[in-house]
Design a protein around this motif. Structure first.
Motif, PDB file in Angstrom:
ATOM      1  N   MET A 151       0.847  -1.197   0.000  1.00 41.57           N
ATOM      2  CA  MET A 151       0.000   0.000   0.000  1.00 41.57           C
ATOM      3  C   MET A 151       0.879   1.243   0.000  1.00 41.57           C
ATOM      4  O   MET A 151       1.796   1.354   0.829  1.00 41.57           O
ATOM      5  CB  MET A 151      -0.875  -0.014   1.259  1.00 41.57           C
ATOM      6  CG  MET A 151      -1.849   1.124   1.377  1.00 41.57           C
ATOM      7  SD  MET A 151      -3.283   0.867   0.301  1.00 41.57           S
ATOM      8  CE  MET A 151      -4.329   2.225   0.841  1.00 41.57           C
ATOM      9  N   PRO A 152       0.658   2.172  -0.943  1.00 41.90           N
ATOM     10  CA  PRO A 152       1.449   3.406  -0.925  1.00 41.90           C
ATOM     11  C   PRO A 152       1.296   4.142   0.396  1.00 41.90           C
ATOM     12  O   PRO A 152       0.276   4.027   1.077  1.00 41.90           O
ATOM     13  CB  PRO A 152       0.854   4.221  -2.083  1.00 41.90           C
ATOM     14  CG  PRO A 152       0.187   3.216  -2.959  1.00 41.90           C
ATOM     15  CD  PRO A 152      -0.316   2.144  -2.053  1.00 41.90           C
ATOM     16  N   ARG A 153       2.298   4.879   0.752  1.00 39.49           N
ATOM     17  CA  ARG A 153       2.239   5.633   2.003  1.00 39.49           C
ATOM     18  C   ARG A 153       1.125   6.676   1.969  1.00 39.49           C
ATOM     19  O   ARG A 153       0.681   7.109   0.911  1.00 39.49           O
ATOM     20  CB  ARG A 153       3.584   6.309   2.263  1.00 39.49           C
ATOM     21  CG  ARG A 153       4.727   5.325   2.396  1.00 39.49           C
ATOM     22  CD  ARG A 153       6.028   6.000   2.710  1.00 39.49           C
ATOM     23  NE  ARG A 153       7.135   5.050   2.718  1.00 39.49           N
ATOM     24  CZ  ARG A 153       8.354   5.331   3.150  1.00 39.49           C
ATOM     25  NH1 ARG A 153       8.629   6.533   3.615  1.00 39.49           N
ATOM     26  NH2 ARG A 153       9.300   4.412   3.121  1.00 39.49           N
ATOM     27  N   GLY A 170       4.202   0.905   1.517  1.00 37.56           N
ATOM     28  CA  GLY A 170       4.760   0.271   0.331  1.00 37.56           C
ATOM     29  C   GLY A 170       4.758  -1.239   0.484  1.00 37.56           C
ATOM     30  O   GLY A 170       3.759  -1.838   0.879  1.00 37.56           O
ATOM     31  N   MET A 171       5.909  -1.868   0.198  1.00 38.96           N
ATOM     32  CA  MET A 171       6.048  -3.319   0.321  1.00 38.96           C
ATOM     33  C   MET A 171       6.629  -3.718   1.683  1.00 38.96           C
ATOM     34  O   MET A 171       7.108  -4.832   1.850  1.00 38.96           O
ATOM     35  CB  MET A 171       6.951  -3.847  -0.788  1.00 38.96           C
ATOM     36  CG  MET A 171       6.223  -4.172  -2.081  1.00 38.96           C
ATOM     37  SD  MET A 171       5.034  -5.519  -1.883  1.00 38.96           S
ATOM     38  CE  MET A 171       6.118  -6.854  -1.395  1.00 38.96           C
ATOM     39  N   GLN A 172       6.578  -2.801   2.641  1.00 35.12           N
ATOM     40  CA  GLN A 172       7.199  -3.068   3.933  1.00 35.12           C
ATOM     41  C   GLN A 172       6.176  -2.970   5.057  1.00 35.12           C
ATOM     42  O   GLN A 172       5.146  -2.314   4.934  1.00 35.12           O
ATOM     43  CB  GLN A 172       8.308  -2.050   4.203  1.00 35.12           C
ATOM     44  CG  GLN A 172       9.357  -1.965   3.110  1.00 35.12           C
ATOM     45  CD  GLN A 172      10.210  -0.742   3.257  1.00 35.12           C
ATOM     46  OE1 GLN A 172      11.257  -0.781   3.884  1.00 35.12           O
ATOM     47  NE2 GLN A 172       9.770   0.369   2.694  1.00 35.12           N
ATOM     48  N   THR A 173       6.496  -3.626   6.157  1.00 38.00           N
ATOM     49  CA  THR A 173       5.762  -3.413   7.391  1.00 38.00           C
ATOM     50  C   THR A 173       6.779  -3.107   8.469  1.00 38.00           C
ATOM     51  O   THR A 173       7.958  -3.474   8.354  1.00 38.00           O
ATOM     52  CB  THR A 173       4.888  -4.636   7.754  1.00 38.00           C
ATOM     53  OG1 THR A 173       4.021  -4.298   8.844  1.00 38.00           O
ATOM     54  CG2 THR A 173       5.727  -5.840   8.147  1.00 38.00           C
ATOM     55  N   GLY A 183       4.140   8.338   8.090  1.00 39.45           N
ATOM     56  CA  GLY A 183       3.172   8.319   7.000  1.00 39.45           C
ATOM     57  C   GLY A 183       2.720   6.941   6.586  1.00 39.45           C
ATOM     58  O   GLY A 183       2.124   6.780   5.522  1.00 39.45           O
ATOM     59  N   TRP A 184       3.025   5.923   7.404  1.00 40.31           N
ATOM     60  CA  TRP A 184       2.575   4.576   7.074  1.00 40.31           C
ATOM     61  C   TRP A 184       1.147   4.356   7.585  1.00 40.31           C
ATOM     62  O   TRP A 184       0.654   5.087   8.447  1.00 40.31           O
ATOM     63  CB  TRP A 184       3.522   3.548   7.681  1.00 40.31           C
ATOM     64  CG  TRP A 184       4.874   3.499   7.016  1.00 40.31           C
ATOM     65  CD1 TRP A 184       5.442   4.462   6.235  1.00 40.31           C
ATOM     66  CD2 TRP A 184       5.830   2.436   7.086  1.00 40.31           C
ATOM     67  NE1 TRP A 184       6.689   4.065   5.809  1.00 40.31           N
ATOM     68  CE2 TRP A 184       6.952   2.828   6.318  1.00 40.31           C
ATOM     69  CE3 TRP A 184       5.855   1.206   7.721  1.00 40.31           C
ATOM     70  CZ2 TRP A 184       8.080   2.032   6.170  1.00 40.31           C
ATOM     71  CZ3 TRP A 184       6.974   0.390   7.580  1.00 40.31           C
ATOM     72  CH2 TRP A 184       8.071   0.806   6.809  1.00 40.31           C
TER      73      TRP A 184
END
Length: 230
Positions: A151-153, A170-173, A183-184
């Protein structure tokens, strides 16, 4: 594999410039191979390792610079060692998903075309590696997120994100170790304390460790949170 001078007491060992598990495996394998070299500190990132050293300890009697000596020793250690990335320590992180603890969960699920329950199941069902610590002391960047949850920030970052918030960007958690701006997308929160500056090991997680999330309800969150505060 490239060595780049950064300062009189630092080199950057670079394996690439992408965020991907294979490169991060090489990073952690390199750290395992280099940690025994004297007067050398290794700081891993996604695709590189910062090598910090004491120039006086590496300076010889000839014209060879400390940078050259560190690079030569590192190349020999990497060529002769049979180190692997290893598994690191394994941590189970309890997370209360959604509601006030994860205010972005429902909107994220709708955007991805999934139910809230499906997002939780996918997020808690994956195995993660702590690729690196950064942004703030103790903040773990975790590799292993299900691609369906990317998911985009947020376009409007928050000025205050509660400590323990579990988020996707993004592709991270990752997990916010202290109250920070960010902004996550916040999908849950853990009652565990990830960073304590007064502890002998300030950060609960270290680069190379493994993480698995466990979904808990609000009652268990409150119990664990109270235990952490004692």
């Amino acid at each position: 594999m490239q060595f780049e001078p950064l300062a009189e007491d630092a080199l950057l060992l670079r394996f690439g410039d992408r965020i991907e598990p294979m490169l991060n495996d090489r990073v952690h394998a390199a750290v395992a191979a280099l940690r025994e070299l004297p007067s050398l500190e290794c700081v891993p990132a996604y695709a590189s390792v910062l090598l910090r050293f004491e120039p006086a300890a590496w300076q010889g009697d000839d014209a060879t610079s400390a940078h050259q000596r560190v690079e030569e020793a590192a190349r020999i250690a990497l060529e002769t060692a049979h180190a692997s990335a290893g598994t690191g320590r394994i941590h189970e992180i309890p997370v209360c998903y959604g509601g006030s603890q994860g205010p972005d969960l429902h909107a994220l699920a709708q955007h991805l075309g999934l139910s809230d329950e499906a997002v939780v199941a996918r997020h808690a069902g994956a195995d993660y590696r702590v690729a690196m610590l950064g942004f703030a002391p103790g903040f773990p960047y975790l590799l292993g997120l299900d691609p369906a949850l990317a998911m985009p920030r947020r376009p409007d970052p928050r000025t205050r994100v509660p400590a323990g918030s579990v988020a996707i960007g993004g592709m991270q958690t990752g997990i916010y170790p202290t109250e920070l701006p960010g902004g996550w997308h916040l999908i849950g929160r853990t009652p565990l304390r990830l960073f304590d500056a007064n502890a002998s090991e300030p950060s609960l997680l270290a680069a190379g460790d493994r993480v698995r999330f466990r979904a808990i309800d609000a009652e268990e969150f409150a119990d664990l949170d109270a235990a952490q505060r004692r």
